[in-house]
Design an enzyme around this catalytic site. Structure first.
Site, PDB file in Angstrom:
ATOM      1  N   HIS A  91      -9.050   4.222  -1.710  1.00  0.00           N
ATOM      2  CA  HIS A  91      -7.685   3.682  -1.623  1.00  0.00           C
ATOM      3  C   HIS A  91      -7.350   2.829  -2.848  1.00  0.00           C
ATOM      4  CE1 HIS A  91      -4.017   2.151  -0.176  1.00  0.00           C
ATOM      5  NE2 HIS A  91      -4.447   1.184   0.612  1.00  0.00           N
ATOM      6  N   CYS A 101       0.819  -1.221   0.000  1.00  0.00           N
ATOM      7  CA  CYS A 101       0.000   0.000   0.000  1.00  0.00           C
ATOM      8  C   CYS A 101       0.849   1.266   0.000  1.00  0.00           C
ATOM      9  CB  CYS A 101      -0.954   0.000   1.191  1.00  0.00           C
ATOM     10  SG  CYS A 101      -2.250  -1.258   1.070  1.00  0.00           S
TER      11      CYS A 101
END
Length: 388
Positions: free
Chosen positions: A329, A84
């Site tokens: 995201h 991430c």
């Protein structure tokens, strides 16, 4: 080593973008970034590019995933993947190359198709591969952090929920956010439970998106803008995937190590950070990150958000864009978009979410998961109005 500045930033509205291909998203983000450069820029000016994606939808297994939608062929294109923290690591990698003299003008582009994949990250936590996560889903990883923090420090469920309230309030004002609604603490604690103690409004959405950033060396910055935002510092750290070494399950050691590197390089402390875009894949993630970044003492994250300090009109605004909780995201794009948002804040161009404390330093932060250990990597970039 040369100083490096951000001179252009572009992104697309994040969301469920079934009508757009991966290339459509990347192309639009790229063109928006070029249009943002004050004194104009040509694609011919770009010397090299860095491409951040996890390739969730299997669209781009090499740098060609950037070259095709932008037309940037016959130049070095480096694909970066770091969980991430992919987007923020792509930005850091490009900065390091420009600092070293490998390029004068570089493009950073992050993109991810999260909605078009039949499996995606959910597949990685499926029962067929239960060994991968030791039977624990992604929300459950962070649920463990929440229960540990509540037990160790007396953090209340309402304090954890306040992170969602704050970020959705900001996201409702942010034009690129996936979710643009407000909610109360009661809404968060009454929303459907995902994994104890986290409910639906404690979790970020699954989102498509793309973002692009143009950076240049000090040698050519005047050709592109009279109002650059400088890269002051950066940090990158990894931590063990063996959960036995996680510090009481209530902190992310990699973030602390990356922050120490970034602050030292920038010559600042946590007190000097005026605005921050941090990783809030779940509410507890942002609350713990306050502590790991040194914005408050360990165990005081709940009181910190309850005090209003990280709110849009607070002394140290955090996630004025709405963060991952509201904005979404799309993994490869997330960190690049955060850099862009700090760039806009430092130039006073953030519109309805512009912070009021005349920021001089802004911080961007991501954590990532590796071998099923939450926060096992962290990347932090610090930007400044002033040349280092």
């Amino acid at each position: 080593m040369r100083d490096v500045a951000v001179v252009g930033a572009g992104m697309i509205d994040f969301g469920e973008l079934f009508e757009q291909s991966f290339d459509d998203m990347a192309e639009r983000a790229y063109l928006n970034a070029l249009d943002d450069v004050d004194k104009e820029i040509s694609s011919d000016d770009i010397d090299a590019a860095w491409f951040g994606t996890l390739d969730i939808a299997e669209n781009a297994s090499s740098g060609l995933g950037l070259s095709h939608p932008t037309g940037l062929f016959e130049m070095p294109v480096t694909r970066v993947e770091n969980a991430c923290a992919t987007g923020s690591t792509a930005f850091r990698s490009a900065v390091e190359a420009v600092r070293a003299g490998s390029a004068d003008v570089a493009l950073v582009l992050g993109a991810e198709k999260m909605r078009d994949s039949a499996g995606g990250l959910i597949e990685g936590a499926s029962l067929e591969q239960v060994w991968r996560g030791r039977g624990v889903t992604m929300p459950a990883f962070f649920g463990l952090r929440a229960t540990r923090h509540m037990e160790a420090y007396g953090t209340t469920r309402e304090q954890v929920a306040e992170v969602s309230v704050k970020n959705h309030e900001n996201g409702a004002k942010y034009p690129h956010a996936h979710y643009r609604f407000t909610c109360s603490v009661e809404d968060v604690v009454d929303s459907p439970q995902v994994t104890y103690p986290l409910n639906l409004y404690d979790c970020c959405p699954v989102t498509d998106g793309a973002a692009a950033t143009v950076i240049v060396s000090e040698d050519v910055v005047d050709e592109y803008t009279d109002d650059p935002v400088w890269v002051a510092g950066s940090g990158l750290a990894t931590d063990t995937f063996q959960r036995g070494k996680d510090e009481s399950l209530a902190g992310f050691p990699a973030t602390r190590q990356a922050a120490e590197q970034a602050y030292e390089e920038a010559g600042i402390t946590a007190d000097d950070v005026d605005v921050a875009e941090v990783h809030d894949c779940f509410t507890i993630t942002e609350l713990v990150t306050y502590e790991d970044l040194g914005f408050c003492e360990t165990g005081e994250g709940g009181a910190f958000v309850e005090s209003g300090t990280p709110h849009l009109d607070g002394e140290k605004p955090v996630n004025p864009s709405g963060g991952l909780l509201a904005k979404g995201h799309p993994i490869g794009a997330t960190g690049v978009a955060q850099v862009n948002e700090i760039y806009e804040q430092l130039r006073g161009e953030a519109g309805a979410v512009q912070v009021e404390n005349d920021p001089e330093y802004g911080l961007q932060h991501n954590i990532g998961i590796g071998r099923d250990a939450t926060g096992s990597v962290s990347c932090i970039n610090v930007l400044s109005k002033h040349r280092p």
